[in-house]
Design a protein around this motif. Structure first.
Motif, PDB file in Angstrom:
ATOM      1  N   ASP A 183      24.593   3.734  -9.810  1.00 49.52           N
ATOM      2  CA  ASP A 183      24.541   4.394 -11.115  1.00 49.52           C
ATOM      3  C   ASP A 183      25.874   4.312 -11.859  1.00 49.52           C
ATOM      4  N   THR A 184      26.959   4.047 -11.121  1.00 46.25           N
ATOM      5  CA  THR A 184      28.277   3.940 -11.771  1.00 46.25           C
ATOM      6  C   THR A 184      28.563   2.524 -12.269  1.00 46.25           C
ATOM      7  N   GLN A 185      27.685   1.579 -11.942  1.00 41.02           N
ATOM      8  CA  GLN A 185      27.945   0.170 -12.254  1.00 41.02           C
ATOM      9  C   GLN A 185      27.264  -0.260 -13.556  1.00 41.02           C
ATOM     10  N   LYS A 186      28.024  -0.866 -14.439  1.00 37.11           N
ATOM     11  CA  LYS A 186      27.484  -1.341 -15.715  1.00 37.11           C
ATOM     12  C   LYS A 186      26.697  -2.638 -15.549  1.00 37.11           C
ATOM     13  N   ASP A 187      27.127  -3.499 -14.634  1.00 38.85           N
ATOM     14  CA  ASP A 187      26.461  -4.781 -14.421  1.00 38.85           C
ATOM     15  C   ASP A 187      26.012  -4.873 -12.962  1.00 38.85           C
ATOM     16  N   LEU A 188      24.711  -4.749 -12.739  1.00 40.52           N
ATOM     17  CA  LEU A 188      24.182  -4.814 -11.372  1.00 40.52           C
ATOM     18  C   LEU A 188      23.986  -6.241 -10.880  1.00 40.52           C
ATOM     19  N   TYR A 189      24.153  -7.213 -11.760  1.00 44.26           N
ATOM     20  CA  TYR A 189      23.857  -8.605 -11.390  1.00 44.26           C
ATOM     21  C   TYR A 189      25.093  -9.393 -10.950  1.00 44.26           C
ATOM     22  N   LYS A 247      27.547 -10.651  -7.911  1.00 45.24           N
ATOM     23  CA  LYS A 247      27.258 -10.991  -6.515  1.00 45.24           C
ATOM     24  C   LYS A 247      27.509  -9.794  -5.596  1.00 45.24           C
ATOM     25  N   GLU A 248      28.615  -9.120  -5.815  1.00 44.11           N
ATOM     26  CA  GLU A 248      28.974  -7.984  -4.973  1.00 44.11           C
ATOM     27  C   GLU A 248      27.944  -6.862  -5.084  1.00 44.11           C
ATOM     28  N   ASN A 249      27.520  -6.561  -6.301  1.00 40.40           N
ATOM     29  CA  ASN A 249      26.560  -5.474  -6.492  1.00 40.40           C
ATOM     30  C   ASN A 249      25.168  -5.837  -5.992  1.00 40.40           C
ATOM     31  N   LEU A 250      24.771  -7.085  -6.160  1.00 35.95           N
ATOM     32  CA  LEU A 250      23.455  -7.495  -5.679  1.00 35.95           C
ATOM     33  C   LEU A 250      23.403  -7.519  -4.149  1.00 35.95           C
ATOM     34  N   GLU A 251      24.496  -7.914  -3.520  1.00 36.59           N
ATOM     35  CA  GLU A 251      24.539  -7.885  -2.054  1.00 36.59           C
ATOM     36  C   GLU A 251      24.475  -6.443  -1.558  1.00 36.59           C
ATOM     37  N   PHE A 252      25.185  -5.563  -2.235  1.00 38.12           N
ATOM     38  CA  PHE A 252      25.159  -4.143  -1.882  1.00 38.12           C
ATOM     39  C   PHE A 252      23.751  -3.589  -2.089  1.00 38.12           C
ATOM     40  N   LEU A 253      23.177  -3.879  -3.223  1.00 35.12           N
ATOM     41  CA  LEU A 253      21.835  -3.397  -3.560  1.00 35.12           C
ATOM     42  C   LEU A 253      20.809  -3.885  -2.541  1.00 35.12           C
ATOM     43  N   SER A 254      20.899  -5.158  -2.144  1.00 31.20           N
ATOM     44  CA  SER A 254      19.957  -5.716  -1.174  1.00 31.20           C
ATOM     45  C   SER A 254      20.064  -5.016   0.174  1.00 31.20           C
ATOM     46  N   LYS A 255      21.285  -4.705   0.568  1.00 33.27           N
ATOM     47  CA  LYS A 255      21.510  -4.047   1.863  1.00 33.27           C
ATOM     48  C   LYS A 255      20.907  -2.647   1.892  1.00 33.27           C
ATOM     49  N   PHE A 256      20.986  -1.937   0.771  1.00 33.02           N
ATOM     50  CA  PHE A 256      20.560  -0.538   0.759  1.00 33.02           C
ATOM     51  C   PHE A 256      19.182  -0.328   0.118  1.00 33.02           C
ATOM     52  N   THR A 257      18.466  -1.400  -0.154  1.00 30.31           N
ATOM     53  CA  THR A 257      17.110  -1.267  -0.680  1.00 30.31           C
ATOM     54  C   THR A 257      16.145  -1.278   0.493  1.00 30.31           C
ATOM     55  N   ASP A 258      15.480  -0.143   0.744  1.00 32.19           N
ATOM     56  CA  ASP A 258      14.611  -0.069   1.923  1.00 32.19           C
ATOM     57  C   ASP A 258      13.243   0.555   1.656  1.00 32.19           C
ATOM     58  N   ASN A 259      12.900   0.758   0.383  1.00 34.35           N
ATOM     59  CA  ASN A 259      11.549   1.250   0.086  1.00 34.35           C
ATOM     60  C   ASN A 259      11.155   0.842  -1.328  1.00 34.35           C
ATOM     61  N   SER A 260       9.860   0.836  -1.593  1.00 35.97           N
ATOM     62  CA  SER A 260       9.340   0.306  -2.854  1.00 35.97           C
ATOM     63  C   SER A 260       9.586   1.232  -4.042  1.00 35.97           C
ATOM     64  N   LYS A 261      10.023   2.459  -3.781  1.00 39.90           N
ATOM     65  CA  LYS A 261      10.257   3.393  -4.879  1.00 39.90           C
ATOM     66  C   LYS A 261      11.712   3.357  -5.354  1.00 39.90           C
ATOM     67  N   SER A 262      12.550   2.630  -4.658  1.00 36.81           N
ATOM     68  CA  SER A 262      13.976   2.619  -4.983  1.00 36.81           C
ATOM     69  C   SER A 262      14.268   1.784  -6.224  1.00 36.81           C
ATOM     70  N   LYS A 263      15.412   2.079  -6.810  1.00 35.95           N
ATOM     71  CA  LYS A 263      15.875   1.347  -7.992  1.00 35.95           C
ATOM     72  C   LYS A 263      16.084  -0.136  -7.669  1.00 35.95           C
ATOM     73  N   GLY A 264      16.615  -0.404  -6.474  1.00 37.49           N
ATOM     74  CA  GLY A 264      16.869  -1.778  -6.073  1.00 37.49           C
ATOM     75  C   GLY A 264      15.598  -2.597  -5.969  1.00 37.49           C
ATOM     76  N   PHE A 265      14.541  -2.004  -5.403  1.00 37.62           N
ATOM     77  CA  PHE A 265      13.268  -2.713  -5.262  1.00 37.62           C
ATOM     78  C   PHE A 265      12.719  -3.101  -6.630  1.00 37.62           C
ATOM     79  N   GLN A 266      12.751  -2.167  -7.556  1.00 35.75           N
ATOM     80  CA  GLN A 266      12.213  -2.439  -8.895  1.00 35.75           C
ATOM     81  C   GLN A 266      13.026  -3.521  -9.607  1.00 35.75           C
ATOM     82  N   LEU A 267      14.335  -3.512  -9.407  1.00 34.82           N
ATOM     83  CA  LEU A 267      15.179  -4.527 -10.033  1.00 34.82           C
ATOM     84  C   LEU A 267      14.878  -5.916  -9.454  1.00 34.82           C
TER      85      LEU A 267
END
Length: 411
Positions: free
Chosen positions: A194-200, A202-222
């Motif tokens: 939520d603190t990141q302006k650009d989620l796309y 490499k660093e943020n996408l790798e982080f997002l992928s690691k912590f995305t573990d359910n279909s309701k999460s923000k990462g899954f939808q992205l």
């Protein structure tokens, strides 16, 4: 007399050898162990284990006895082992800890084994390590417990009192994941994103992928919304790999505990619910594993041949060996056995003939396809590589080959 003198000379060296590994307290209560840590101004390491836990046994037999591990833990910690299951063979010492083990479990919620709880000299829980590891890796994990800036529970307290900078959130999310605190890991990861302006990035996408573990999460939808944009940064297929794993967990795996579950129907439902996600490789492998685990060898044969036909070039040595051995033991079709022989040879070649288990599989398949002399030569190589305590099983197979007896059981 000379023998007695020799014995006396040897005994001190035996004592030195035993002290090289990690020292664990014995004959003390939980209260006494805590008091000793406070008195010696050392951290307290509590090894929470069970008798049935494989990684726990590995840590005890292979990691803690090592000299460098003992040097680190004996210097910095008072160490104690606490058994968390109860068996008929428990010693009196183990039984004396039953009540304390239950209290520790209730207070600190042990969810997986081995778990290592680490307390400061004053008795405050400051860190948690879940799972074992090789010596250097495990020492590095424990090293974090010695410094407030890397202690999980110390960081968590700072966060709860208002330290919520992006870097703190990110660091704490990783620490929560390592401590097997799934609930906090998810919350902290979401807060960081939520603190990141650009989620796309490499660093943020790798982080997002690691912590995305359910279909309701923000990462899954992205990931679901724009997989091509994600793959452009992380590489082809990365978005589908994360999405597919989550979808299968929620739509398929959880229902397979039912003995009446129909795998093909579950997969079909999952694919219809998420038609834009390509999870073909994951579902094809799942079919292989499912039919292998349920002993449906006719379907296993079809599934594994289909999987290898599509993805064989990407398959690693361990998987090649597993598939080949399963076919050796359970499939009669000559063409299928010939395919397994080729996979097995690949696993041997890719590991430069240094894996005895792979050589054993290869030797058995050579023998089953009538190549007796070659099979014997390969099995002899396997025997030369295994530890002394494992040679017996390999030798039994070699003896059967040399006598012309079957090394497999007809089914």
């Amino acid at each position: 007399m000379k023998k007695l003198v020799l014995l006396l000379l040897v005994l001190p060296f035996i004592g030195i050898a035993q002290e090289k590994g990690t020292h664990f307290e014995h004959g003390a209560t939980w209260q006494q162990v805590k008091e000793k840590a406070k008195k010696e101004n050392k951290y307290l390491l509590v090894d929470c284990f069970t008798t049935w836990c494989g990684p726990c046994k590995y840590m005890s037999s292979t990691i803690f006895p090592q000299e460098k591990v003992g040097t680190f833990f004996n210097k910095n910690f008072v160490n104690v082992k606490v058994q968390f299951d109860k068996t008929n063979g428990d010693s009196e010492e183990v039984k004396s800890w039953y009540a304390d083990a239950d209290a520790i479990n209730k207070a600190y919620k042990i969810q997986a084994y081995p778990t290592f709880l680490i307390f400061a000299p004053n008795g405050e829980l400051v860190h948690r390590i879940v799972g074992g590891g090789e010596a250097d890796q495990f020492i590095a994990k424990a090293e974090k417990a010695l410094h407030p800036e890397t202690q999980y529970y110390t960081l968590l307290k700072k966060y709860e009192t208002g330290n919520k900078t992006p870097e703190t959130l990110k660091q704490l999310a990783f620490a929560a994941e390592e401590a097997y605190d799934k609930e906090n890991a998810g919350k902290l990861a979401a807060a960081y994103l939520d603190t990141q302006k650009d989620l796309y990035t490499k660093e943020n996408l790798e982080f997002l992928s690691k912590f995305t573990d359910n279909s309701k999460s923000k990462g899954f939808q992205l990931l679901l919304k724009d997989p091509k944009k994600v793959d452009a940064v992380l590489g082809k297929g990365k978005a589908n790999a994360v999405l597919g794993g989550i979808i299968l967990q929620e739509e398929v795996y959880r229902y397979l505990r039912n003995p009446k579950a129909n795998l093909d129907s579950l997969i079909a439902v999952a694919k219809s619910k998420y038609p834009t996600v390509d999870m073909s490789q994951q579902t094809d492998l799942l079919q292989v594993q499912f039919y292998q685990n349920t002993g449906n060898w006719r379907k296993f044969q079809s599934a594994v041949l289909a999987y290898m036909g599509k993805y064989g070039k990407e398959t690693n040595g361990q998987m090649l060996n597993s598939f080949a051995w399963t076919i050796f033991e359970n499939c009669k079709d000559a063409e299928c056995v010939a395919q397994a022989l080729a996979w097995s040879k690949r696993s041997v070649d890719e590991t430069q003939s240094k894996e005895p288990a792979f050589l054993d599989t290869y030797a058995n398949l050579l023998y089953r396809t009538g190549k007796k002399d070659e099979a014997i030569a390969v099995q002899q190589k396997a025997i030369a590589l295994v530890p002394e305590n494992e040679k017996g099983t390999y030798q039994t197979t070699l003896d059967k080959m040399q006598k012309g007896e079957k090394t497999w059981v007809e089914k």
